[in-house]
Scaffold this active site. Structure first.
Site, PDB file in Angstrom:
ATOM      1  N   SER A  82       0.850  -1.189   0.000  1.00 11.50           N
ATOM      2  CA  SER A  82       0.000   0.000   0.000  1.00 11.50           C
ATOM      3  C   SER A  82       0.879   1.231   0.000  1.00 11.50           C
ATOM      4  CB  SER A  82      -0.893  -0.022   1.247  1.00 11.50           C
ATOM      5  OG  SER A  82      -1.797   1.057   1.232  1.00 11.50           O
ATOM      6  N   ASP A  83       0.394   2.283  -0.636  1.00 11.53           N
ATOM      7  CA  ASP A  83       1.109   3.554  -0.621  1.00 11.53           C
ATOM      8  C   ASP A  83       0.092   4.680  -0.699  1.00 11.53           C
ATOM      9  OD1 ASP A  83       3.948   4.728  -0.763  1.00 11.53           O
ATOM     10  OD2 ASP A  83       2.853   5.862  -2.274  1.00 11.53           O
TER      11      ASP A  83
END
Length: 193
Positions: free
Chosen positions: A69-70
């Site tokens: 995730s970012d």
């Protein structure tokens, strides 16, 4: 069930993933998070979420799902990074005062057995109320959100800075969109609850 592998060093993401009551382990991926020239925020977060998951692929168990995730915050077309210190956080919140920030969160689920990646992104908007310098400084001294995009902690006192929020999944604001993640995990055969 083989534990999920969270490709993140973020305490906030670990706390969110723990809400799903699934076994997981975490490991910090070594990924260059700098944007490419003229890279759109949604392209950036999708690329980095996938890069984080793929960075852990060599160390994953054969049947493990790797979650990457970012997130980035965007104000008037400009990507805001994590402030790192008081002065930068103050400048970010002063710029956000009375404005709307868009938070783009990329999500990747990599199946280590098939090497197939599911890739998504979400957008969540935060409308800040007008903030005085004293309110900003008081908030920063109380919560010290220097490792958070946008210079606030939505899961804490940061909500006191908002006028309203808009989006499908409030957990995306903290960095891991659980509604979208549970959808992707169901596609991998993991039912929650």
């Amino acid at each position: 069930m083989t534990p999920l592998l969270l490709a993140s060093s973020s305490l906030y993401r670990r706390e969110l993933l723990a809400r799903l009551k699934l076994p997981f382990v975490w490991q910090s991926p070594d990924v260059d998070e700098r944007p490419y020239p003229n890279e759109a925020p949604e392209e950036l977060v999708r690329r980095l979420a996938q890069a984080k998951a793929k960075a852990l692929y060599p160390s994953a168990q054969a049947d493990q799902l790797i979650i990457g995730s970012d997130q980035v915050a965007v104000l008037e077309g400009k990507i805001l990074g994590k402030p790192g210190h008081f002065d930068q956080a103050k400048a970010q919140l002063q710029a956000a005062s009375g404005q709307m920030l868009s938070f783009f969160t990329g999500l990747a689920v990599l199946n280590s057995r098939t090497n197939q990646v599911q890739l998504e992104h979400t957008i969540f908007k935060v409308y800040f109320r007008p903030l005085s310098e004293a309110e900003i400084e008081r908030y920063l001294h109380l919560e010290q959100p220097y490792d958070c995009a946008g210079s606030f902690k939505a899961e804490g006192l940061g909500v006191s800075l908002f006028q309203k929020t808009e989006g499908e999944d409030s957990t995306s604001l903290i960095g891991l969109p659980l509604i979208k993640l549970t959808e992707l995990l169901r596609k991998e055969g993991i039912n929650i609850p």
